[in-house]
Every structure is written in C-alpha cells, then in structure tokens.
Scaffold this motif. Sequence first.
Motif, PDB file in Angstrom:
ATOM      1  N   PHE A 146      -4.730   0.982  -3.686  1.00 37.59           N
ATOM      2  CA  PHE A 146      -3.900  -0.244  -4.192  1.00 37.59           C
ATOM      3  C   PHE A 146      -4.624  -1.035  -5.251  1.00 37.59           C
ATOM      4  O   PHE A 146      -4.176  -1.444  -6.214  1.00 37.59           O
ATOM      5  N   PHE A 147      -5.938  -1.089  -4.897  1.00 36.74           N
ATOM      6  CA  PHE A 147      -6.781  -1.761  -5.511  1.00 36.74           C
ATOM      7  C   PHE A 147      -7.773  -0.843  -6.214  1.00 36.74           C
ATOM      8  O   PHE A 147      -8.558  -0.322  -5.919  1.00 36.74           O
ATOM      9  N   PRO A 148      -7.731  -0.708  -7.832  1.00 41.05           N
ATOM     10  CA  PRO A 148      -8.616   0.300  -8.488  1.00 41.05           C
ATOM     11  C   PRO A 148      -9.942  -0.374  -8.125  1.00 41.05           C
ATOM     12  O   PRO A 148     -10.328  -1.405  -8.408  1.00 41.05           O
ATOM     13  N   VAL A 149     -10.912   0.653  -8.000  1.00 35.22           N
ATOM     14  CA  VAL A 149     -12.445   0.362  -7.761  1.00 35.22           C
ATOM     15  C   VAL A 149     -12.956   0.832  -8.656  1.00 35.22           C
ATOM     16  O   VAL A 149     -13.084   2.152  -9.194  1.00 35.22           O
ATOM     17  N   HIS A 150     -14.059   0.241  -9.450  1.00 34.01           N
ATOM     18  CA  HIS A 150     -15.058   0.389 -10.574  1.00 34.01           C
ATOM     19  C   HIS A 150     -16.456   0.275 -10.247  1.00 34.01           C
ATOM     20  O   HIS A 150     -16.718  -0.592  -9.438  1.00 34.01           O
ATOM     21  N   PRO A 151     -17.321   1.062 -10.904  1.00 33.39           N
ATOM     22  CA  PRO A 151     -18.670   0.947 -10.481  1.00 33.39           C
ATOM     23  C   PRO A 151     -19.305  -0.350 -10.984  1.00 33.39           C
ATOM     24  O   PRO A 151     -20.431  -0.736 -10.519  1.00 33.39           O
ATOM     25  N   ASP A 152     -18.932  -1.010 -12.092  1.00 30.35           N
ATOM     26  CA  ASP A 152     -19.483  -2.256 -12.257  1.00 30.35           C
ATOM     27  C   ASP A 152     -18.331  -3.050 -13.123  1.00 30.35           C
ATOM     28  O   ASP A 152     -17.302  -2.688 -13.258  1.00 30.35           O
ATOM     29  N   ARG A 153     -18.957  -4.377 -13.553  1.00 34.12           N
ATOM     30  CA  ARG A 153     -17.877  -5.402 -13.920  1.00 34.12           C
ATOM     31  C   ARG A 153     -17.411  -5.082 -15.263  1.00 34.12           C
ATOM     32  O   ARG A 153     -16.057  -5.274 -15.517  1.00 34.12           O
ATOM     33  N   VAL A 185       0.810  -1.163  -0.178  1.00 28.47           N
ATOM     34  CA  VAL A 185      -0.035  -0.107  -0.211  1.00 28.47           C
ATOM     35  C   VAL A 185       0.903   1.285   0.020  1.00 28.47           C
ATOM     36  O   VAL A 185       0.534   2.223  -0.792  1.00 28.47           O
ATOM     37  N   SER A 186       2.011   1.176   0.922  1.00 29.97           N
ATOM     38  CA  SER A 186       2.793   2.289   0.929  1.00 29.97           C
ATOM     39  C   SER A 186       3.544   2.581  -0.153  1.00 29.97           C
ATOM     40  O   SER A 186       3.911   3.815  -0.500  1.00 29.97           O
ATOM     41  N   SER A 187       3.679   1.580  -1.218  1.00 25.40           N
ATOM     42  CA  SER A 187       4.416   1.794  -2.458  1.00 25.40           C
ATOM     43  C   SER A 187       3.737   2.926  -3.221  1.00 25.40           C
ATOM     44  O   SER A 187       4.397   3.557  -4.285  1.00 25.40           O
ATOM     45  N   GLY A 188       2.509   3.024  -3.323  1.00 29.55           N
ATOM     46  CA  GLY A 188       1.624   3.999  -4.102  1.00 29.55           C
ATOM     47  C   GLY A 188       1.549   3.407  -5.291  1.00 29.55           C
ATOM     48  O   GLY A 188       0.602   3.845  -6.117  1.00 29.55           O
ATOM     49  N   ALA A 189       1.650   2.341  -5.806  1.00 30.65           N
ATOM     50  CA  ALA A 189       1.489   1.847  -6.992  1.00 30.65           C
ATOM     51  C   ALA A 189       0.347   0.821  -7.103  1.00 30.65           C
ATOM     52  O   ALA A 189       0.151   0.100  -5.942  1.00 30.65           O
ATOM     53  N   PRO A 190      -0.731   0.936  -7.988  1.00 36.66           N
ATOM     54  CA  PRO A 190      -1.748   0.172  -7.723  1.00 36.66           C
ATOM     55  C   PRO A 190      -1.629  -1.219  -8.397  1.00 36.66           C
ATOM     56  O   PRO A 190      -0.475  -1.521  -9.177  1.00 36.66           O
ATOM     57  N   ASP A 191      -2.250  -2.235  -7.861  1.00 36.58           N
ATOM     58  CA  ASP A 191      -2.048  -3.666  -8.065  1.00 36.58           C
ATOM     59  C   ASP A 191      -2.320  -3.661  -9.680  1.00 36.58           C
ATOM     60  O   ASP A 191      -3.204  -3.226 -10.330  1.00 36.58           O
TER      61      ASP A 191
END
Length: 137
Positions: A123-130, A93-99
Amino acid sequence: MRTTVENVADADGVTVLALEGELDASNYQDLIAQVRDLVVRGTRRLVLDLRDLSYMASSGLVALHSAALLLRGIEPPDPEAGWGAFHSLGLDVSSGAPDPNVRLVAPQPAVDRVLDRTGLKGFFPVHPDRAAAIASL
C-alpha cells in the motif's frame, strides 16, 4: 518519538517527516495531529523517513493509514472508537492499489517486518532513500 519536518524546496506540496524512536499507543495520535497540521499548511504529498524508527506497534499502522487518508482529504476513523480504524486500513490494503500521496523510506528490519506482514508494503511504496521517494511522487 521525535519527528523532524522538512519541506522539499523543488517539489510543491511535498514534505519529508522523519520519525525517530518508537511509534506506539503512547504517541500515535500525536503523529496523526502533526500530519493534520501539515495538510492544513499545504502538504499534499508526504515522505515518511523511517530510518530511525526502531519499533512500530499496531497503533502506528493506524497512524500511517490516517496520514494517507488526511492527504486524500478524508477524515480518518476515530482510533479510539474500536475496530473501525483497522477495518478502514484493511479495506485500503485489500484494494491492491498503492497510496498516491505517501512514500516510506528505509524502514529498519523490525518495522519492515510489520509493514510486510500487514500488507502495508504494498500500500505504501518503500524506497531506499529520500531522493528516490521524492522522485516517485
């Protein structure tokens, strides 16, 4: 907690895993084992649909991070061995890079707050839908 698996036909190696119920100490190792099995079967990128996940404990955070590690080909720390799993999560998480391999879909407000407060929304990009999550991989 119940899970549903869907392989995405037009996206090689992408699997959608929908979680329903509560992710906590009673079942987080089951989720890690399921992701491990998906990786063995060819999953390379994972969309976790959290729309029906009503609660996530700290052990659920460990499960999500373990999934990300498995998809990178890294064996996650044993969550029963103490703070190692949380330390590993904190470093990522502290790396600042998203997975690069895991996307989250539509977490409910209680789960969203946990992700936000722990820094995992970065860390984990969150999206509104699949569809949006799959397109981002």
